[in-house]
Scaffold this motif. Sequence first.
Motif, PDB file in Angstrom:
ATOM      1  N   GLY A   1       0.809  -1.218   0.000  1.00 47.29           N
ATOM      2  CA  GLY A   1       0.000   0.000   0.000  1.00 47.29           C
ATOM      3  C   GLY A   1       0.841   1.266   0.000  1.00 47.29           C
ATOM      4  N   THR A   2       0.185   2.379  -0.326  1.00 48.68           N
ATOM      5  CA  THR A   2       0.860   3.670  -0.400  1.00 48.68           C
ATOM      6  C   THR A   2       0.109   4.707   0.425  1.00 48.68           C
ATOM      7  OG1 THR A   2       1.665   3.208  -2.631  1.00 48.68           O
ATOM      8  CG2 THR A   2       1.665   5.516  -1.940  1.00 48.68           C
ATOM      9  N   ALA A   3       0.843   5.390   1.308  1.00 50.28           N
ATOM     10  CA  ALA A   3       0.296   6.508   2.081  1.00 50.28           C
ATOM     11  C   ALA A   3       0.802   7.805   1.458  1.00 50.28           C
ATOM     12  CB  ALA A   3       0.742   6.421   3.539  1.00 50.28           C
ATOM     13  N   THR A   4      -0.103   8.735   1.207  1.00 47.95           N
ATOM     14  CA  THR A   4       0.272  10.031   0.655  1.00 47.95           C
ATOM     15  C   THR A   4      -0.013  11.106   1.694  1.00 47.95           C
ATOM     16  OG1 THR A   4      -0.223   9.281  -1.592  1.00 47.95           O
ATOM     17  CG2 THR A   4      -0.080  11.659  -1.241  1.00 47.95           C
ATOM     18  N   ILE A   5       1.007  11.869   2.031  1.00 45.75           N
ATOM     19  CA  ILE A   5       0.887  12.922   3.030  1.00 45.75           C
ATOM     20  C   ILE A   5       0.633  14.236   2.297  1.00 45.75           C
ATOM     21  CG2 ILE A   5       1.960  14.031   5.020  1.00 45.75           C
ATOM     22  CD1 ILE A   5       1.435  10.886   5.179  1.00 45.75           C
ATOM     23  N   ILE A   6      -0.575  14.755   2.477  1.00 40.77           N
ATOM     24  CA  ILE A   6      -0.994  15.980   1.805  1.00 40.77           C
ATOM     25  C   ILE A   6      -0.888  17.165   2.755  1.00 40.77           C
ATOM     26  CG2 ILE A   6      -2.916  17.140   0.650  1.00 40.77           C
ATOM     27  CD1 ILE A   6      -3.985  14.273   0.027  1.00 40.77           C
ATOM     28  N   GLY A   7      -1.260  16.938   4.016  1.00 43.28           N
ATOM     29  CA  GLY A   7      -1.269  18.008   5.010  1.00 43.28           C
ATOM     30  C   GLY A   7       0.120  18.567   5.264  1.00 43.28           C
ATOM     31  N   MET A   8       0.170  19.799   5.674  1.00 43.45           N
ATOM     32  CA  MET A   8       1.447  20.469   5.924  1.00 43.45           C
ATOM     33  C   MET A   8       1.872  20.232   7.368  1.00 43.45           C
ATOM     34  SD  MET A   8       1.031  23.965   3.741  1.00 43.45           S
ATOM     35  CE  MET A   8       2.689  24.445   4.091  1.00 43.45           C
ATOM     36  N   ILE A   9       2.617  19.175   7.600  1.00 47.51           N
ATOM     37  CA  ILE A   9       3.145  18.900   8.930  1.00 47.51           C
ATOM     38  C   ILE A   9       4.146  20.003   9.253  1.00 47.51           C
ATOM     39  CG2 ILE A   9       4.497  17.255  10.296  1.00 47.51           C
ATOM     40  CD1 ILE A   9       3.289  15.026   8.526  1.00 47.51           C
ATOM     41  N   PRO A  10       4.077  20.592  10.461  1.00 45.95           N
ATOM     42  CA  PRO A  10       4.959  21.720  10.793  1.00 45.95           C
ATOM     43  C   PRO A  10       6.433  21.418  10.557  1.00 45.95           C
ATOM     44  CG  PRO A  10       3.296  21.439  12.490  1.00 45.95           C
ATOM     45  CD  PRO A  10       3.168  20.260  11.556  1.00 45.95           C
TER      46      PRO A  10
ATOM     47  N   SER B   1       7.278   9.016  13.205  1.00 43.50           N
ATOM     48  CA  SER B   1       7.976   7.797  13.580  1.00 43.50           C
ATOM     49  C   SER B   1       7.272   6.595  12.958  1.00 43.50           C
ATOM     50  CB  SER B   1       7.982   7.672  15.106  1.00 43.50           C
ATOM     51  OG  SER B   1       8.637   6.497  15.496  1.00 43.50           O
ATOM     52  N   LEU B   2       8.031   5.812  12.198  1.00 44.34           N
ATOM     53  CA  LEU B   2       7.473   4.643  11.536  1.00 44.34           C
ATOM     54  C   LEU B   2       8.301   3.414  11.905  1.00 44.34           C
ATOM     55  CD1 LEU B   2       6.965   6.206   7.997  1.00 44.34           C
ATOM     56  CD2 LEU B   2       5.264   5.954   9.803  1.00 44.34           C
ATOM     57  N   ASP B   3       7.637   2.312  12.112  1.00 45.38           N
ATOM     58  CA  ASP B   3       8.289   1.057  12.438  1.00 45.38           C
ATOM     59  C   ASP B   3       9.011   0.523  11.204  1.00 45.38           C
ATOM     60  OD1 ASP B   3       8.898  -1.354  13.828  1.00 45.38           O
ATOM     61  OD2 ASP B   3       7.165  -2.299  12.879  1.00 45.38           O
ATOM     62  N   GLY B   4      10.313   0.292  11.331  1.00 43.15           N
ATOM     63  CA  GLY B   4      11.114  -0.176  10.195  1.00 43.15           C
ATOM     64  C   GLY B   4      10.619  -1.474   9.587  1.00 43.15           C
ATOM     65  N   PHE B   5      10.093  -2.372  10.415  1.00 50.03           N
ATOM     66  CA  PHE B   5       9.606  -3.652   9.904  1.00 50.03           C
ATOM     67  C   PHE B   5       8.482  -3.461   8.892  1.00 50.03           C
ATOM     68  CE2 PHE B   5       6.780  -7.352  10.097  1.00 50.03           C
ATOM     69  CZ  PHE B   5       7.672  -8.351   9.727  1.00 50.03           C
ATOM     70  N   SER B   6       7.698  -2.408   9.059  1.00 50.23           N
ATOM     71  CA  SER B   6       6.582  -2.159   8.144  1.00 50.23           C
ATOM     72  C   SER B   6       7.032  -1.976   6.710  1.00 50.23           C
ATOM     73  CB  SER B   6       5.791  -0.929   8.597  1.00 50.23           C
ATOM     74  OG  SER B   6       5.209  -1.160   9.853  1.00 50.23           O
ATOM     75  N   PHE B   7       8.257  -1.476   6.513  1.00 43.34           N
ATOM     76  CA  PHE B   7       8.762  -1.284   5.158  1.00 43.34           C
ATOM     77  C   PHE B   7       9.094  -2.612   4.485  1.00 43.34           C
ATOM     78  CE2 PHE B   7       9.528   2.880   7.043  1.00 43.34           C
ATOM     79  CZ  PHE B   7       9.012   3.699   6.057  1.00 43.34           C
ATOM     80  N   LEU B   8       9.344  -3.633   5.282  1.00 42.83           N
ATOM     81  CA  LEU B   8       9.618  -4.949   4.710  1.00 42.83           C
ATOM     82  C   LEU B   8       8.370  -5.538   4.060  1.00 42.83           C
ATOM     83  CD1 LEU B   8      11.846  -6.471   7.526  1.00 42.83           C
ATOM     84  CD2 LEU B   8      12.566  -5.381   5.387  1.00 42.83           C
ATOM     85  N   ARG B   9       7.223  -4.961   4.376  1.00 39.72           N
ATOM     86  CA  ARG B   9       5.970  -5.400   3.758  1.00 39.72           C
ATOM     87  C   ARG B   9       5.675  -4.585   2.494  1.00 39.72           C
ATOM     88  NH1 ARG B   9       1.430  -5.540   7.789  1.00 39.72           N
ATOM     89  NH2 ARG B   9       0.608  -7.102   6.373  1.00 39.72           N
ATOM     90  N   GLU B  10       6.713  -3.892   2.007  1.00 40.58           N
ATOM     91  CA  GLU B  10       6.642  -3.108   0.769  1.00 40.58           C
ATOM     92  C   GLU B  10       5.613  -1.993   0.818  1.00 40.58           C
ATOM     93  OE1 GLU B  10       6.750  -5.456  -2.774  1.00 40.58           O
ATOM     94  OE2 GLU B  10       8.252  -6.813  -1.954  1.00 40.58           O
ATOM     95  N   ARG B  11       5.419  -1.445   2.000  1.00 41.38           N
ATOM     96  CA  ARG B  11       4.571  -0.256   2.140  1.00 41.38           C
ATOM     97  C   ARG B  11       5.366   0.968   1.723  1.00 41.38           C
ATOM     98  NH1 ARG B  11       2.351  -1.309   8.229  1.00 41.38           N
ATOM     99  NH2 ARG B  11       0.818  -2.902   7.740  1.00 41.38           N
ATOM    100  N   LYS B  12       4.664   1.970   1.207  1.00 41.40           N
ATOM    101  CA  LYS B  12       5.322   3.188   0.746  1.00 41.40           C
ATOM    102  C   LYS B  12       4.661   4.412   1.377  1.00 41.40           C
ATOM    103  CE  LYS B  12       4.469   1.471  -3.447  1.00 41.40           C
ATOM    104  NZ  LYS B  12       4.201   0.143  -3.017  1.00 41.40           N
ATOM    105  N   ILE B  13       5.459   5.459   1.593  1.00 37.11           N
ATOM    106  CA  ILE B  13       4.938   6.739   2.064  1.00 37.11           C
ATOM    107  C   ILE B  13       5.525   7.816   1.168  1.00 37.11           C
ATOM    108  CG2 ILE B  13       6.773   7.002   3.795  1.00 37.11           C
ATOM    109  CD1 ILE B  13       4.559   8.335   5.581  1.00 37.11           C
TER     110      ILE B  13
END
Length: 121
Positions: free
Chosen positions: A33-42, A48-60
């Motif tokens: 899956g792909t997460a798209t960040i549209i909002g303007m984070i300050p 903070s993202l869990d590194g293991f989650s990237f092994l599941r081929e998730r994208k941000i």
Amino acid sequence: MPELTSGGVHYSFEAVGLASAAEQSFQMLRPGGTATIIGMIPFGEKISLDGFSFLRERKIQGSSMGSNRFRVDMPRYVDMYLAGKLDLDSMVSGTTTLDDINQAYETLKKGEVARQLITFG
């Protein structure tokens, strides 16, 4: 969230500019899956993202102003709003005056409101 979607969503969007919402947007993804960040984070705020989650081929990924073509898209949005085809009013979480702009900015930074409209006159 995975139990509501049988394993997560294919696409998620964060649109309010909160780090916690960006993290949640990523966490709710299914593998690939792909997460798209549209909002303007300050500026300077970290997510903070869990590194293991990237092994599941998730994208941000980020998006600057929705990757719009301002000179083409903005007049179209104005026309759609004036014709009643685009509901922007429900997206406004507060109003302020120019005299109170500093206080309005502080409430925005604290995450107390998402979008404020400045009224003149």
